[in-house]
Design an enzyme around this catalytic site. Sequence first.
Site, PDB file in Angstrom:
ATOM      1  N   GLU A 164     -41.684  46.833  -8.775  1.00 52.40           N
ATOM      2  CA  GLU A 164     -41.357  48.320  -8.582  1.00 52.40           C
ATOM      3  C   GLU A 164     -42.064  49.205  -9.458  1.00 52.40           C
ATOM      4  OE1 GLU A 164     -37.185  49.039  -8.500  1.00 52.40           O
ATOM      5  OE2 GLU A 164     -36.802  47.611  -6.583  1.00 52.40           O
ATOM      6  N   GLU A 184     -26.029  32.094  38.840  1.00 48.84           N
ATOM      7  CA  GLU A 184     -27.519  31.578  39.813  1.00 48.84           C
ATOM      8  C   GLU A 184     -27.810  32.847  40.562  1.00 48.84           C
ATOM      9  OE1 GLU A 184     -28.196  28.029  41.827  1.00 48.84           O
ATOM     10  OE2 GLU A 184     -26.873  27.172  40.325  1.00 48.84           O
TER      11      GLU A 184
END
Length: 539
Positions: A207, A464
């Site tokens: 950092e 389906e």
Amino acid sequence: MKTANVLKRMFSFFIFLLFSFVTKNMAYPLSTNSRWIINQRGERTKLACANWPAHLQTAVPEGLSKQPVDAVAEKIVAMGFNCVRLTWPLDLATNLTLGTIVTVRDSFQSLGLNNDISGFETNNPSMIDLPLIQAYKSVVTTLGKYNVMVILDNHLTKPGWCCGNDDGNGFFGDTFFDPATWISGLTYMATVFINEGNVVGMSLRNELRGPKQNVDDWFKYMQQGAEAVHEANPYILVILSGFSYDTDLSFVQSRPVNLSFSGKLVFELHRYAFTNTEIWSSKNPNDACGEVLKMIDDGGGFILRDFPVFLSEFGIDSRGGNVNDNRYIGCILGWAAENDVDWSIWALTGSYYLREGEQGMIEYYGVLGSDGISVRNNSFLQRLSLIQSTLRGPDPQPELDNLIFHPLTGLCMLQSSLDPTKVNLGLCNVSQPWDYTTDNTLKLTDIALCLENTGPNAPVKLSETSCSTPSLSQWQTISASNMLLAAKSTNNSLCLDVDGDNNLVATNCKCVNGEDSSCDPMSQWFKIVKVNKKKLYNY
Ligand SMILES: *[C@@H]1O[C@H](CO)[C@@H](O)[C@H](O)[C@H]1NC(C)=O
Ligand SMILES: *[C@@H]1O[C@H](CO)[C@@H](O)[C@H](O)[C@H]1NC(C)=O
Ligand SMILES: *[C@@H]1O[C@H](CO)[C@@H](O)[C@H](O)[C@H]1NC(C)=O
Ligand SMILES: *[C@@H]1O[C@H](CO)[C@@H](O)[C@H](O)[C@H]1NC(C)=O
Ligand SMILES: *[C@@H]1O[C@H](CO)[C@@H](O)[C@H](O)[C@H]1NC(C)=O
């Protein structure tokens, strides 16, 4: 001559056997292949780490007055991590008194931590009278025994909690950040750990921040640091952090890092909810997520085109009470899964010996509880389980499938085992793959069943017929977060959601846009995640 050759070959064979035995599991050292970290066999090795702080005032890895180091190492593995990002203060390597004379006992004593001394005597008697660098090293060795990889992270210079813009530790040239001292410390650590095979990388400096930040010095010193590490120890990855608390690596887009070696360079990025408090608290979560993802991408996500990106700090208060954290974590988990990045959660530890003057301060971001061994929040750990798995890579990649990941629960969409027309959430590692076709139909792979919307607040179903009538089974990602899956048949007004029993339903899409910052769409957040086909059912 001939005999010598045969002997030589036999000898090589024995060496080969020995080597292949020793490295059977992990196959170190690691290197990089485009954006993937790979092992000696060329297979992807994904870093799924937890940050283990050892950089605070005591300069001792946290939690060891409460639990034996072996128990912690075992627990790390049991929780699904394969790696630890172990922090260290530069002084540990550059102040020989601190590193090699001061013992764990001395360090606790000087800070008045008498309870920790007795706890350490009970739990780690063999470590308490070791000098600090030896204690640190014995933690690394123990992790190695459990095949846990270690990234050594130079977190700051002076032992203590990190970080502030003007704490003198932020950038090259700050009061406590002399580049030459830093390079000698990196060299020392790289050398000390050269025989610890499980040390696979070094985060050169955590950092970077503060008023001194500038691109020229970043390149100058990061390159020097990387070269120094490589010269001392060519087996480890060098991991580079960016500006502004490691949220900004945008500058490497126009200027490459110039190193004398290749295949070892990794970039790291950090992101918390508090990196963007304003955004998370003031915008609707879809907009906030979209905005933050763009910042991540511009700040370093783009690097994934060429190099690995290690999301080396992220995390939340795992008690679940922080609204910003709860929004952010769904968003960042989606990003981490989609991009299959290497990562390290903040933190492993459930408490600190001493942090900012407070003894025994609880770490609510810790995956471990205050006793140092129980899991603080199992449902949080569950949310990490998909990204703990290797999902893709390396190149060239085999055919890909999709999982449909639900970051709020950490689960994935699968066909119900009780009613094959229904869909619910279940463990990602046993979920079926889905096809997500170019016309946005969601269909189970290899089965002629598509996902059909059946109306507001009703379960979606697998049918389906909807496969032959695509308009019934098309689901589009909408909103700025791109994480809502809206039914085209409803003109994108209904979205996939989950009811109280983890059944997939369709409900009104929440805060697709607008100003409502109190809106909570996270149960509607899904991420379509690409995974290697052969890995399905098996990661
Ligand atoms: C080195 O460490 C020792 C022990 O903590 C400390 O007393 C001393 O001040 C340190 N020296 C420097 C130069 O920081
Ligand atoms: C890269 O570094 C080498 C060695 O320091 C130097 O000779 C070369 O000019 C550099 N290349 C660029 C593009 O900066
Ligand atoms: C764990 O996290 C969940 C979700 O945020 C929260 O509801 C729960 O209260 C947490 N449990 C504990 C023990 O903190
Ligand atoms: C799936 O993951 C769970 C834990 O998340 C584990 O217990 C289980 O063994 C895994 N199943 C398979 C098939 O890998
Ligand atoms: C679908 O949405 C668009 C854009 O909001 C709107 O113009 C259109 O009228 C809607 N169609 C139906 C059938 O609701």
